[in-house]
Write an enzyme that holds these catalytic residues in place. Structure first.
Site, PDB file in Angstrom:
ATOM      1  N   ASP A 152     -11.144   3.350  19.165  1.00  0.00           N
ATOM      2  CA  ASP A 152     -10.020   3.308  20.151  1.00  0.00           C
ATOM      3  C   ASP A 152      -8.763   3.140  19.301  1.00  0.00           C
ATOM      4  O   ASP A 152      -7.571   3.149  20.063  1.00  0.00           O
ATOM      5  CB  ASP A 152     -10.017   1.796  20.875  1.00  0.00           C
ATOM      6  CG  ASP A 152     -11.236   2.458  22.297  1.00  0.00           C
ATOM      7  OD1 ASP A 152     -11.527   3.553  22.132  1.00  0.00           O
ATOM      8  OD2 ASP A 152     -11.344   1.375  23.198  1.00  0.00           O
TER       9      ASP A 152
ATOM     10  N   ASP B 117     -20.065   5.999  27.479  1.00  0.00           N
ATOM     11  CA  ASP B 117     -19.533   4.912  26.579  1.00  0.00           C
ATOM     12  C   ASP B 117     -20.524   3.653  26.775  1.00  0.00           C
ATOM     13  O   ASP B 117     -21.489   4.040  27.518  1.00  0.00           O
ATOM     14  CB  ASP B 117     -18.407   4.513  27.480  1.00  0.00           C
ATOM     15  CG  ASP B 117     -17.204   4.045  26.528  1.00  0.00           C
ATOM     16  OD1 ASP B 117     -17.625   3.359  25.517  1.00  0.00           O
ATOM     17  OD2 ASP B 117     -16.225   4.048  26.945  1.00  0.00           O
TER      18      ASP B 117
END
Ligand code: DGJ
Length: 729
Positions: free
Chosen positions: A550, A480
């Site tokens: 997301d 990430d």
């Protein structure tokens, strides 16, 4: 040969499956971009080097004289700064005398089979030497000694041309590269629309189309990463070109840092497009003998519309960019803990997830953020990559054993380039974060960025990761990256080299990722950056899949996945079914099926009906795996064109099976929809699996199928499957 050189005309001809690209060595060694368009057999394109009637104050080379040629309007192969080409320049080098006049002319060339790589950087590759040829075109500035190599690789069976550039200091004094774009294309007209993919967090890659106008227009990032706001992709589509028709040029940079893709239309109504590292905050000092490599740019040309451009990019990335074990091997179906538990998990909870997930057919459990240091929320511990034993007593091993005992693989989350001010790493090395002298660096999600341009910092981070990865059975890593880079500077660089920081940072990231894929070739690696904030081809070189967004709401995902699909294949798009309440389970599954497919929910909270739905989806995931991971995509109705619905189609490589998906975003009273299918064999017959009816491919693609009784309400969706039959029923 995909590339040839005609001694008489002094023209290089680069042929791909769909295009021809011509470069001419003109008088005085000027390199001219004579043609880029549909394949043509011959090379004598006339009139492009001559001065147009409307040349205004355009300047001439004194040797050639004022009649016939001016760098101001000629299609310069690699437009340089300050030598009478006044358009946006691809190259500017500041020399020892202090000026940045740059003028490189042809000095030689070499045509080689295959494709050389770029040291330390991601790039597409050939699977066999006869797939492509590479032209290395050498040019030099006679005054400064600066040498340039322009690399072109033409792929014989695909409409792909890749380009990149190396700049070398062949002079006796240091020089500074102020800009070195990866490619420069000069088209003779400006009747194009510029298509780009702007977005933001949770709304990545919207398709935006605007008409080219005189002046400079384009997209850039100076966030330190490719970013959510723009993608390093642009297309020039002939006015009126659509999914199936019309000339389209696609440009996609294999780069994850600050980029710039600019198009300039000049007074002569021609268009120059350049793509490369953003020159803002960039400069590279070259001592005599040193070289700088700019990243690769992938160019796709097709006369058959945006859909075909996408399919060419998809095939190319699947075959010639994505590497390693998981390029074609079937990837495990995963469930991720993030939306199910966020930071609130322990061994017992994760083991319970695994147990339940196993009954549903899931194959891997991914433990997301929160397993290390004292990470109970997002305010601490990035950089402390040791297991939080309050949550996971005894470390990872007991948990992994239990997950494996259920028959599931195990994956883990990292954010290697970050550091929390509240971390042991920061307390030990406060100087390791990216910061500018005398300034308190900006903070984002309570975190700072680690200066991975430094080898010592990289070695430390890698040491911590390696310890965990080599001492546990870890099958997957999610990598990430959750903020942009400000206060860009490195404590180890001297003041005159601080402008190298951004690029050195990206090279540091590539170095870390290369270490991961080299030392752990069996690990499935998924990239991520607050969803899809670093969804670029360079990342695909390291990770075959990237978390797309997301935002897991399937209706919101439609535009995100449509936009992403402009150049990135379904096999690379991370798509999960989540607990998002806006639509039923079926639509969540149907939208996630257009991607890697997985789950992002608490399996223990599912109702009996939902569990049955998950099992059915898992069966479909397996059934359609080849279609989603290797098939061709056809966008039938784009949510950017129709606010009420979206439809797409995946066709198997042998064209025997197709999966058609329709999603209704907003119900329209009694409105049916006719879908004209694409990509089928017109001569073949196909059975509709739901009804058993048989139709010719020609009928399905021309008369189409009318969908009136399905997907009628907001958020509903429907799938159609057609399979080839041997004979007409
Ligand atoms: C952002 C990612 O996009 C999410 O999927 C999740 O991994 C969080 N970061 C964790 O902090």
């Amino acid at each position: 040969m995909a590339i040839s050189f005609d001694e008489k005309t002094r023209i290089f001809k680069l042929d791909t499956a769909t295009s021809t690209y011509l470069v001419k060595i003109f008088d005085e060694g000027y390199l001219l971009n004579l043609y880029y368009g549909p394949r043509i057999p011959d090379v004598n394109v006339r009139g492009r080097e001559t001065r147009p009637a409307n040349a205004s104050f355009s300047l001439a080379n004194p040797v050639i004289g004022e009649n016939g040629f001016t760098p101001d309007t000629a299609p310069m192969e690699y437009g340089c700064n300050g030598a009478a080409d006044f358009r946006i320049s691809a190259l500017a080098v500041r020399n020892a005398a202090g000026d940045s006049v740059t003028d490189v002319r042809y000095t030689g060339h070499r045509i080689v089979p295959g494709k050389p790589g770029i040291p330390g950087m991601p790039a597409s590759y050939v699977n066999s030497g006869d797939e492509a040829d590479t032209l290395e075109l050498y040019a030099a500035d006679a005054v400064t000694g600066v040498r340039v190599t322009l690399y072109y690789t033409a792929f014989r069976d695909l409409g792909v041309l890749t380009r990149r550039v190396r700049v070398e200091n062949g002079g006796a004094a240091p020089c500074r590269v102020e800009r070195a774009f990866s490619c420069c294309v000069d088209l003779p007209d400006m009747d194009y629309d510029l298509i780009t993919l702007p977005g933001r967090y949770a709304k990545e890659r919207n398709v935006e189309r605007r008409r080219l106008a005189h002046g400079v227009q384009g997209v850039e990032s100076k966030r330190g990463v490719s970013g959510h706001a723009q993608n390093p992709f642009a297309a020039l589509a002939a006015r009126g070109a659509d999914e199936e028709h019309g000339w389209v040029y696609g440009f996609n940079l294999v780069y994850s840092g600050n980029f710039s893709i600019l198009a300039e239309c000049d007074f002569n109504d021609s268009t120059r497009l350049i793509a490369g590292i953003n020159p803002t905050d960039f400069e590279w000092t070259l001592a005599p003998g040193e070289a700088f490599d700019a990243p690769e740019c992938v160019l796709v040309f097709t006369p058959d519309g945006l859909g075909e451009m996408s399919r060419i990019f998809h095939r190319f990335y699947r075959e010639n960019l994505i590497r390693g074990r998981w390029k074609h091997e079937k990837r495990p179906l995963l469930i991720n803990s993030w939306e199910a538990a966020y930071f609130d998990f322990d061994t017992e909870k994760l083991a319970a997830f695994a147990k339940e997930a196993k009954t549903l057919g899931v194959e891997m459990l991914v433990m997301d953020d929160g397993w290390f240091g004292r990470r109970n929320d997002d305010t601490s511990s990035l950089g402390d990559w040791t297991v939080n034993e309050d949550k996971l007593p005894g470390g990872l091993a007991p948990l992994i054993e239990r997950v494996n005992a259920e028959g599931l693989k195990f994956g883990i989350w990292y954010e290697p380039e970050m550091i929390s001010p509240d971390s042991d790493l920061y307390r030990a090395h406060p100087d390791w974060c990216v910061h500018a002298t005398g300034r308190t660096p900006m903070i984002g999600r309570h975190q700072l960025v680690l200066d991975v341009s430094r080898a010592d910092v990289r070695d430390h981070i890698w040491g911590m990761m390696r310890r965990v990865l080599s001492s546990n059975r870890i099958d997957y890593v999610k990598w990430d990256f959750n903020r942009n880079i400000s206060d860009a500077a490195s404590a180890l660089l001297p003041p005159e080299r601080q402008k190298e920081f951004f690029h050195r940072f990206i090279l540091g990231t590539y170095d870390l990722m290369e270490r991961l894929v080299t030392e752990f070739p069996d690990i499935l690696f998924e990239n991520c950056s607050g969803g899809g904030g670093r969804f670029d081809p360079a990342m695909l070189y390291y990770s075959p899949q990237i978390w797309t967004s997301d935002n897991t709401d399937p209706l919101e995902r439609l535009s995100i996945q449509f936009g992403t699909s402009l150049c990135y294949p379904a096999s690379s798009m991370g798509t999960h079914v989540s607990a998002c309440p806006r639509t039923g389970f079926e639509t969540r599954g149907n939208v996630a099926l257009w991607g890697t497919f997985g789950y992002e929910l608490d399996p223990c909270k599912l109702t009996r009906e939902e569990k049955a739905a998950v099992r059915a989806q898992v069966a479909e995931y397996h059934r359609f795996y080849e279609l989603t991971h290797e098939g061709d995509l056809y966008r039938l109705i784009s949510p950017f064109d129709d606010p009420c619905r979206a439809a797409w189609q995946l066709v198997s490589p042998d064209r025997r099976t197709t999966l058609v998906t329709l999603v209704t975003v907003r119900e329209q009273f009694r409105a049916g929809v006719r879908l004209r299918l694409r990509g089928l064999d017109p001569e073949r017959y196909y059975r509709d699996e739901a009804t058993g009816e048989v139709f010719s491919g020609a009928l399905l693609m021309n008369a189409g199928v009318v969908m009136t009784r399905v997907a009628r309400r907001d958020g509903e969706s429907a799938k159609l499957v057609f399979t080839a039959v041997e004979e007409q029923a």
